[in-house]
Design a protein around this motif. Structure first.
Motif, mmCIF file in Angstrom:
data_model
loop_
_atom_site.group_PDB
_atom_site.id
_atom_site.type_symbol
_atom_site.label_atom_id
_atom_site.label_comp_id
_atom_site.label_asym_id
_atom_site.label_seq_id
_atom_site.Cartn_x
_atom_site.Cartn_y
_atom_site.Cartn_z
ATOM 1 N N PHE A 193 10.726 -6.757 5.582
ATOM 2 C CA PHE A 193 10.841 -5.739 4.612
ATOM 3 C C PHE A 193 9.579 -5.853 3.662
ATOM 4 O O PHE A 193 8.631 -4.628 3.651
ATOM 5 N N GLY A 194 8.941 -6.829 3.221
ATOM 6 C CA GLY A 194 8.148 -6.768 2.253
ATOM 7 C C GLY A 194 6.770 -6.331 2.885
ATOM 8 O O GLY A 194 6.003 -5.595 2.329
ATOM 9 N N TYR A 195 6.472 -7.111 3.925
ATOM 10 C CA TYR A 195 5.169 -6.823 4.731
ATOM 11 C C TYR A 195 4.990 -5.373 4.993
ATOM 12 O O TYR A 195 4.061 -4.687 4.692
ATOM 13 N N GLY A 196 6.001 -4.831 5.685
ATOM 14 C CA GLY A 196 5.947 -3.295 5.930
ATOM 15 C C GLY A 196 6.064 -2.343 4.851
ATOM 16 O O GLY A 196 5.010 -1.641 4.731
ATOM 17 N N TYR A 197 6.664 -2.616 3.712
ATOM 18 C CA TYR A 197 6.629 -1.710 2.489
ATOM 19 C C TYR A 197 5.315 -1.966 1.932
ATOM 20 O O TYR A 197 4.716 -0.906 1.196
ATOM 21 N N CYS A 198 4.855 -3.174 1.781
ATOM 22 C CA CYS A 198 3.598 -3.327 1.110
ATOM 23 C C CYS A 198 2.541 -2.679 2.018
ATOM 24 O O CYS A 198 1.497 -2.113 1.363
ATOM 25 N N GLY A 199 2.654 -2.613 3.193
ATOM 26 C CA GLY A 199 1.558 -2.080 4.311
ATOM 27 C C GLY A 199 1.625 -0.651 3.963
ATOM 28 O O GLY A 199 0.545 -0.020 3.900
ATOM 29 N N TYR A 200 2.794 0.018 3.863
ATOM 30 C CA TYR A 200 2.976 1.452 3.661
ATOM 31 C C TYR A 200 2.328 2.023 2.201
ATOM 32 O O TYR A 200 1.530 3.064 2.381
ATOM 33 N N LEU A 201 2.813 1.198 1.427
ATOM 34 C CA LEU A 201 2.377 1.414 -0.014
ATOM 35 C C LEU A 201 0.672 1.607 -0.190
ATOM 36 O O LEU A 201 0.043 2.263 -0.625
ATOM 37 N N ALA A 202 0.271 0.239 0.508
ATOM 38 C CA ALA A 202 -1.417 0.143 0.423
ATOM 39 C C ALA A 202 -1.914 1.197 1.288
ATOM 40 O O ALA A 202 -3.129 1.555 1.020
ATOM 41 N N ILE A 203 -1.463 1.738 2.408
ATOM 42 C CA ILE A 203 -2.073 3.074 3.025
ATOM 43 C C ILE A 203 -2.485 3.954 2.199
ATOM 44 O O ILE A 203 -3.249 4.485 2.142
ATOM 45 N N ALA A 204 -1.395 4.326 1.268
ATOM 46 C CA ALA A 204 -1.461 5.301 0.350
ATOM 47 C C ALA A 204 -2.219 5.290 -0.801
ATOM 48 O O ALA A 204 -3.083 6.098 -1.176
ATOM 49 N N ILE A 205 -2.496 4.146 -1.406
ATOM 50 C CA ILE A 205 -2.917 3.735 -2.802
ATOM 51 C C ILE A 205 -4.290 2.895 -2.465
ATOM 52 O O ILE A 205 -5.044 2.921 -3.443
ATOM 53 N N VAL A 206 -4.488 2.368 -1.091
ATOM 54 C CA VAL A 206 -5.720 1.528 -1.024
ATOM 55 C C VAL A 206 -6.638 2.082 0.120
ATOM 56 O O VAL A 206 -7.765 2.572 0.083
ATOM 57 N N VAL A 207 -5.898 1.937 1.171
ATOM 58 C CA VAL A 207 -6.612 2.383 2.484
ATOM 59 C C VAL A 207 -7.190 3.921 2.747
ATOM 60 O O VAL A 207 -8.492 4.123 2.765
#
Length: 197
Positions: free
Chosen positions: A170-184
Motif C-alpha cells: 500500500f505505502g509504495y503505491g500511494y506514495c508513488g501516486y502522490l508523488a506523481i501529482a506533487i513532484v513528478v
C-alpha cells in the motif's frame, strides 16, 4: 518466458506498464522534497560534479532496473503463485534459484540501500529543521540535531510497525501516486520552464 509472455500479451499491458513506471518514479522521488528543502545548505558549491554524479546514478539505476525487470518477467510463473511472492517478487525469485550466496548479497545490498536512504533523509531533515521554532528551546546545537534525528528514526520505526508487506503493498503505491501529482508533474512542467527561463 519473456518472449512467450510478450507473444501472449503483446502491447496490451503497455498503458498499465507506463502508469507503473511513473508510479515507481514517483515513489523514488518521494525523498526529493526533503532534499530540496535544505537546498540552501548546498548553495555556492558548484564544483562537486553534481551533474556527473547524477548521470552516473541514472545509468546505474537504468541498467539495474532493466536487469531486474527481465529477471522478474522470467520468473513470473514462480512468484505469482502466492501473495507473499507478489509482494516480494525479487526475494521469491532469488530464493527459487537455490543459490544461498545470492540471498546474502541481496540482503547486504538491501541493507546498504536502506541505510543510504535513511542517512540522506535524516541529514536533510536535520539541516532543514535544526533552526526552526519547534526546537528553538534546545540551546545546544548537537542536542538539537540529536532530537530531530531521534524523532525521524522513531517516526520511521512507528510506520514500520505496519509490516513490510503492507508498506510495500500500500505505502509504495500511494506514495508513488502522490508523488506523481506533487513532484513528478510539477518537475516536468514548472521545473523545466523555470530552468529554461
Amino acid at each position: 518466458m519473456v518472449s512467450q509472455n510478450f507473444q501472449q500479451n503483446g502491447f496490451s499491458n503497455l498503458p498499465k506498464a507506463i502508469l507503473n513506471a511513473f508510479t515507481y518514479a514517483g515513489f523514488q522521488c518521494v525523498t526529493l522534497p526533503t532534499i530540496i528543502a535544505c537546498g540552501k545548505v548546498f548553495q555556492g558549491q558548484k564544483n562537486y560534479g553534481e551533474k556527473k554524479s547524477m548521470w552516473v546514478s541514472f545509468v546505474m539505476n537504468t541498467v539495474a532496473l532493466g536487469m531486474a525487470v527481465i529477471m522478474l518477467m522470467s520468473y513470473q510463473g514462480i512468484y505469482s503463485k502466492s501473495e507473499a511472492g507478489l509482494t516480494l517478487p525479487t526475494l521469491t525469485s532469488l530464493a527459487s534459484m537455490h543459490m544461498d550466496w545470492m540471498m546474502i548479497v541481496y540482503g547486504i545490498t538491501l541493507v546498504l540501500c536502506l541505510i543510504s536512504t535513511g542517512v540522506t533523509t535524516t541529514f536533510v531533515f536535520v539541516s532543514r529543521f535544526e533552526n526552526s521554532k519547534v526546537v528553538a528551546k534546545i540551546q545546544n546545537p548537537v542536542r538539537r540535531r540529536i532530537t530531530i534525528s531521534a524523532f525521524i528514526i522513531i517516526l520511521s520505526m512507528t510506520i514500520a510497525l505496519a509490516g513490510l508487506t503492507n508498506i510495500i503493498k500500500f505505502g509504495y503505491g500511494y506514495c508513488g501516486y502522490l508523488a506523481i501529482a506533487i513532484v513528478v508533474i510539477p518537475f516536468l512542467t514548472i521545473g523545466v520552464y523555470k530552468n529554461r527561463k
